[in-house]
Design an enzyme around this catalytic site. Structure first.
Site, mmCIF file in Angstrom:
data_model
loop_
_atom_site.group_PDB
_atom_site.id
_atom_site.type_symbol
_atom_site.label_atom_id
_atom_site.label_comp_id
_atom_site.label_asym_id
_atom_site.label_seq_id
_atom_site.Cartn_x
_atom_site.Cartn_y
_atom_site.Cartn_z
ATOM 1 N N ASP A 188 -5.235 2.296 -3.727
ATOM 2 C CA ASP A 188 -3.770 2.341 -3.786
ATOM 3 C C ASP A 188 -3.149 1.073 -3.216
ATOM 4 O O ASP A 188 -1.972 1.050 -2.864
ATOM 5 C CB ASP A 188 -3.259 3.564 -3.027
ATOM 6 C CG ASP A 188 -3.613 3.510 -1.545
ATOM 7 O OD1 ASP A 188 -4.700 2.986 -1.217
ATOM 8 O OD2 ASP A 188 -2.809 3.980 -0.724
ATOM 9 N N ASP A 217 0.857 -1.184 0.000
ATOM 10 C CA ASP A 217 0.000 0.000 0.000
ATOM 11 C C ASP A 217 0.897 1.240 0.000
ATOM 12 O O ASP A 217 1.940 1.274 0.664
ATOM 13 C CB ASP A 217 -0.887 -0.013 1.258
ATOM 14 C CG ASP A 217 -1.907 1.107 1.258
ATOM 15 O OD1 ASP A 217 -3.029 0.867 0.797
ATOM 16 O OD2 ASP A 217 -1.566 2.219 1.719
#
Length: 479
Positions: free
Chosen positions: A394, A351
């Site tokens: 993301d 991430d």
């Protein structure tokens, strides 16, 4: 064409008169007065008809006739008896021995020449009929063979087109192609015109790597076929001008190279080597290759289009990595294989740290650039067997088949070095920003034997990485 006659008679006057009469009719005439001279004459000159006296001194014309009929080289020559005998038993015996007619002495010249011309004409017509019948049998057999071949080709094409995906089609071609074509070796290359290279699609050459790439070489036979869009069949490849990259694996110098053309586009090249038999009918063999290349071209073009569409359906449109749906299918498949083969499998979740701030401070266009840069770094870091995907937002995930945790950790470290802290240029005032990653790792079977649990553990490890300072890698099982 001049016809040749053989007169066998021990009487000089008879031979002389017959020779003169028949030469005046345009015949070539050979003479003999006994058995030895008869066979010498037959051996020297092609004879169309024999005039044979039944009484030759101590020799019987019947016996000479029998010997001629028993000789495979002369048995088809018609034999006419010339005799003074009017006995019924001689006439019957002559027919039984194979004489086609009997002419009595003294003979009428007109009747004699008319009979000879008629017998020769009948023999020629009979021979022509025999040849025609033989040719008809050959044509019928050839037509039957061609019908079978076309039926086989139709069946092959139908079976080939049952498969749309590349792997199934490759397996079918590898199994069926050599026997179907009647050749020992083959290769099929696709062409990437942008990169100017041939890529191996399928081959039964055991030593060729499955991912073989061959640069387009102007001296190669494949380039010539690609350029001209015409096939080449070479009986003696080693005597040609084309670049030689051949090895001892080939049994012959015979090479077929055929372009694979679908519509107006050349999509590849088919190479065929070593026909099964040296006396193979080249016309049939090469015709089959040309027709098969046409079927292949259309089928492979359909597969290329199918693979493109399928690949698009499996990809995330922004990053080009696999999408979440494909990731789940791939993870399920790899987990089943790992369980069956008792292999390791690792899952990495990653991430981007503070990604929301990137969007808030620099805009979503800048955020998209960061996502694309991370996807590029992931693609560079993973192996061809790994499955990288965009998990959502993301967050990204990577499945690593046949990989234990220590190897997964090294790959994650390589990715961190490549991406974390890297300057990414954004369109806002020609600025650059730096972002970092947080990574979580879980392993099968060390951490769990369940697919859903594996994902949860990798996600939990990622959460711990972010909650304990970010920009780090956390192994689920570490304290």
């Amino acid at each position: 064409m001049k016809k040749n006659l053989l007169i066998v008679d021990d009487d000089f006057d008879t031979r002389f008169i017959l020779k003169k009469v028949l030469e005046n009719e345009g015949y070539g005439v050979s003479l003999a007065q006994n058995e030895i001279e008869t066979f010498e004459a037959l051996a020297q000159t092609p004879i169309n008809l024999i005039l044979l006296d039944l009484k030759l001194g101590s020799t019987s014309g019947f016996e000479i006739c029998k010997k001629i009929k028993n000789n495979i080289n002369f048995s088809g020559i018609p034999i006419v008896s010339i005799t003074v005998s009017q006995l019924e038993e001689d006439m019957i015996k002559a027919i039984e021995y194979g004489f086609v007619d009997l002419i009595g002495k003294p003979f009428n010249n007109k009747i004699l020449t008319t009979k000879i011309a008629s017998i020769i004409r009948f023999k020629e017509e009979e021979e022509q009929l025999r040849k025609s019948r033989k040719e008809l049998i050959r044509l019928n057999r050839y037509t039957s063979i061609q019908k079978d071949l076309l039926s086989q080709e139709a069946e092959f094409s139908r079976d080939l087109n049952q498969f749309l995906d590349a792997e199934s089609k490759k397996e079918f071609i590898r199994e069926r192609f050599p026997g179907f074509l009647g050749a020992r070796l083959f290769t099929i290359f696709s062409i990437d015109e942008n990169k100017r290279e041939f890529k191996l699609f399928i081959s039964n050459h055991e030593e060729l790597p499955h991912n073989l790439v061959v640069p387009v070489d102007s001296e190669s036979i494949m380039y010539e076929v690609l350029r001209s869009k015409k096939y080449l069949f070479l009986q003696d490849f080693n005597e040609t001008r084309y670049k030689k990259n051949r090895r001892e694996k080939y049994l012959t110098d015979y090479v077929c190279c055929v372009p694979l053309i679908s519509g107006h586009r050349t999509i590849g090249v088919l190479n065929v080597n070593d026909p099964d038999s040296s006396d193979i009918d080249r016309f049939d063999f090469e015709g089959r290759i040309i027709r098969t290349a046409g079927h292949l071209a259309v089928s492979l073009h359909n597969t290329i289009l199918y693979e493109k569409v399928r690949d698009l359906s499996m990809r995330d449109s922004m990053t080009g990595l696999f999408n979440f749906r494909h990731f789940l299918d791939a993870l399920r498949h790899e987990m089943e294989r790992a369980q069956q083969n008792e292999e390791h499998l690792s899952c990495i979740m990653l991430d981007i740290d503070n990604f929301k701030a990137v969007n808030d401070n620099y805009g979503h266009q800048a955020g998209d650039l960061v996502l694309k840069e991370l996807a590029r770094s992931v693609s560079i870091s993973v192996r061809s067997s790994d499955i990288p995907a965009r998990y959502g937002g993301d967050e990204f995930v990577i499945v690593l088949p046949k990989t234990d945790k220590s190897l997964a950790l090294r790959l994650a470290q390589r990715l961190m070095r490549l991406f974390s802290g890297k300057s990414i240029r954004i369109p806002d005032g020609n600025k650059s920003i730096k972002v970092t990653l947080s990574v979580g790792i879980a392993e099968f079977p060390g951490d769990t034997g369940d697919m859903d649990e594996l994902m949860k553990m990798a996600d939990e490890a990622l959460y711990r990485a972010k909650s304990t300072g970010k920009n780090k890698i956390v192994d689920y099982s570490q304290d």
